[in-house]
Design an enzyme around this catalytic site. Structure first.
Site, short mmCIF file in Angstrom:
data_model
loop_
_atom_site.label_atom_id
_atom_site.label_comp_id
_atom_site.label_asym_id
_atom_site.label_seq_id
_atom_site.Cartn_x
_atom_site.Cartn_y
_atom_site.Cartn_z
N TYR A 138 0.84 -1.21 0.00
CA TYR A 138 0.00 0.00 0.00
C TYR A 138 0.87 1.26 0.00
O TYR A 138 0.59 2.24 -0.68
CB TYR A 138 -0.94 0.01 1.21
CG TYR A 138 -1.67 1.33 1.35
CD1 TYR A 138 -2.53 1.79 0.36
CD2 TYR A 138 -1.47 2.15 2.48
CE1 TYR A 138 -3.18 3.01 0.46
CE2 TYR A 138 -2.13 3.37 2.60
CZ TYR A 138 -2.98 3.79 1.59
OH TYR A 138 -3.62 5.00 1.70
N ARG A 145 1.60 6.90 -6.66
CA ARG A 145 0.50 7.83 -6.91
C ARG A 145 0.95 9.26 -6.62
O ARG A 145 0.66 10.19 -7.39
CB ARG A 145 -0.69 7.46 -6.02
CG ARG A 145 -1.83 8.47 -6.09
CD ARG A 145 -3.05 8.00 -5.33
NE ARG A 145 -2.79 7.72 -3.92
CZ ARG A 145 -3.72 7.33 -3.06
NH1 ARG A 145 -4.97 7.15 -3.47
NH2 ARG A 145 -3.41 7.10 -1.80
N TYR A 198 -0.57 13.17 6.51
CA TYR A 198 -0.22 12.11 7.47
C TYR A 198 1.28 12.15 7.73
O TYR A 198 2.06 12.36 6.80
CB TYR A 198 -0.54 10.73 6.88
CG TYR A 198 -2.00 10.29 6.93
CD1 TYR A 198 -2.98 11.00 7.61
CD2 TYR A 198 -2.38 9.13 6.27
CE1 TYR A 198 -4.29 10.56 7.63
CE2 TYR A 198 -3.69 8.68 6.27
CZ TYR A 198 -4.66 9.41 6.96
OH TYR A 198 -5.94 8.97 6.97
N ARG A 211 -10.80 13.87 1.19
CA ARG A 211 -11.83 13.08 1.89
C ARG A 211 -13.12 13.00 1.07
O ARG A 211 -13.86 12.03 1.18
CB ARG A 211 -12.12 13.69 3.25
CG ARG A 211 -10.95 13.68 4.21
CD ARG A 211 -10.52 12.27 4.56
NE ARG A 211 -9.34 12.26 5.43
CZ ARG A 211 -8.67 11.16 5.73
NH1 ARG A 211 -9.03 9.99 5.23
NH2 ARG A 211 -7.61 11.22 6.51
N GLU A 315 -14.39 -0.17 5.92
CA GLU A 315 -14.25 1.13 5.26
C GLU A 315 -15.51 1.36 4.43
O GLU A 315 -16.02 0.43 3.82
CB GLU A 315 -13.00 1.10 4.38
CG GLU A 315 -12.72 2.37 3.62
CD GLU A 315 -11.39 2.34 2.85
OE1 GLU A 315 -10.36 1.92 3.44
OE2 GLU A 315 -11.38 2.72 1.68
C1 3EB Z 1 -7.56 6.51 5.51
O1 3EB Z 1 -8.42 7.33 5.79
C2 3EB Z 1 -8.05 5.11 5.31
O2 3EB Z 1 -5.09 5.69 -0.24
O3 3EB Z 1 -6.65 6.23 -1.65
C3 3EB Z 1 -9.20 5.71 2.57
C4 3EB Z 1 -9.49 6.28 1.34
C5 3EB Z 1 -7.94 5.18 2.78
C6 3EB Z 1 -8.54 6.34 0.33
C7 3EB Z 1 -6.28 5.91 -0.52
C8 3EB Z 1 -6.99 5.24 1.77
C9 3EB Z 1 -7.29 5.81 0.56
O4 3EB Z 1 -6.36 6.77 5.42
C10 3EB Z 1 -7.59 4.50 4.07
#
Ligand code: 3EB
Length: 325
Positions: A138, A145, A198, A211, A315
């Site tokens: 991941y 990306r 992050y 989001r 999720e």
């Molecule tokens: C998060 O909030 C949970 O890497 O495209 C959610 C939506 C998550 C998209 C992405 C990852 C992705 O980090 C994981």
């Protein structure tokens, strides 16, 4: 007013869907016996939970034109473009460059066809939590990306597409995307650190997605493309128990909807949900909590899948719609 809508149908009702020139996309949830070469036809190779056989249909308000450009299949209706790209992995530790290439192709195709704004991307690939060459796959995907999006977007942090990244059991990187002729508005969640901020502990390059993306299709016609939403507060995963993770996820969804509702004259209502969970479970109990928390009962598809953090069990992503009545 909406250029397209998305619905779930029973597979038996969708046998001849591709004969209809107003179908923009037709997504199945396991590999059909013979692969369909229609650019509108996609597969998300995940088992559906709950015993039904669903297909997802994107219905266009206008006739659709299809084609293949830069190895990307597409279908457009002059407002939006549905794109898909599937690449075989040539080596398990080369997911980063493969992902970067897939994204470069998506952008090249979308730009050439006149839909330069990526609104939403769905990412699927196998062994998402496996370490390869010292890096979880991941995280390698995120690095690829990030590399492509930094190069392609002029205003990176404010123009990121909504997304989800989900682990499958089948070989190949599959990207599905929705692009627009005009841009959407990026929405972040006040309960969560923006994923693109992050800290380093989650990988060398942070996940590049927003989001949600809010798109106006008229003064009182809005789509909200909701990214995969999980039990994360700030940047930290919360709870080991599935139901507690579900409740936290629903809190996050409510906060996100409230944030988007500040920008629309009409309230956004969840219209379609996809729930990814690691294991088979009591769907009736899940459904009940979802309906209660969101005060809505949208069509909901449950798929068994791997989530991008090992500790996350569930999720939820989807589409919310606001329209004048
Ligand atoms: C998060 O909030 C949970 O890497 O495209 C959610 C939506 C998550 C998209 C992405 C990852 C992705 O980090 C994981």
């Amino acid at each position: 007013m909406f250029p397209f809508q998305v619905v779930y149908r029973d597979e038996t009702q969708a046998a001849r869907a591709l004969d209809d020139e107003r179908v923009l996309a037709l997504i199945r949830f396991r590999e059909p016996a013979a692969p369909l070469i229609d650019p509108r036809s996609g597969v998300i190779p995940l088992p559906e939970l709950g015993g039904s056989s669903t297909v997802e249909v994107w219905l266009s308000a206008r006739p659709v034109r299809v084609g293949v450009t830069h190895g990307v299949s597409h279908a457009g209706n002059d407002a939006v473009l549905f794109l898909q790209c599937r690449l075989d992995e040539y080596a398990p530790d080369a997911l980063q460059p493969l992902t970067a290439m897939a994204y470069r192709r998506l952008f090249a195709a979308a730009r050439e066809l006149g839909y330069p704004h990526l609104l939403r991307v769905w990412n699927y690939f196998p062994a998402i939590n496996r370490e390869c060459g010292g890096l979880e796959r991941y995280r390698a995907f995120c690095a690829g990306r990030h590399q492509a999006l930094v190069a392609e977007l002029t205003e990176f942090e404010t123009h990121l597409p909504a997304a989800c990244a989900i682990g499958t059991d089948e070989p190949g990187l599959r990207l599905y995307a929705l692009a627009g002729r005009t841009a959407g508005i990026q929405i972040e969640n006040p309960r969560q650190t923006s994923a693109f901020h992050y800290p380093r502990q989650y990988g060398p390059r942070s996940p590049s997605f927003s989001r949600a993306v809010l798109k106006a299709w008229g003064e009182r016609h809005h789509h909200l493309y909701i990214s995969g939403t999980a039990s994360i507060v700030g940047h930290a995963s919360q709870h080991v128990d599935l139901m507690a993770q579900l409740d936290e996820t629903l809190f996050n969804l409510r906060a996100l909807l409230a944030q988007a509702n500040r920008l629309t004259p009409e309230p956004l209502r969840p219209a379609l949900l996809k729930v990814y969970c690691r294991s088979d479970l009591d769907l009736a109990a899940l459904r009940q909590r979802i309906v209660q928390a969101l005060d809505a009962d949208p069509p909901t598809l449950f798929l068994q899948a791997d989530i991008c953090r090992r500790e996350l069990l569930i999720e939820i992503e989807g589409l919310a719609v606001g329209s004048a009545s």
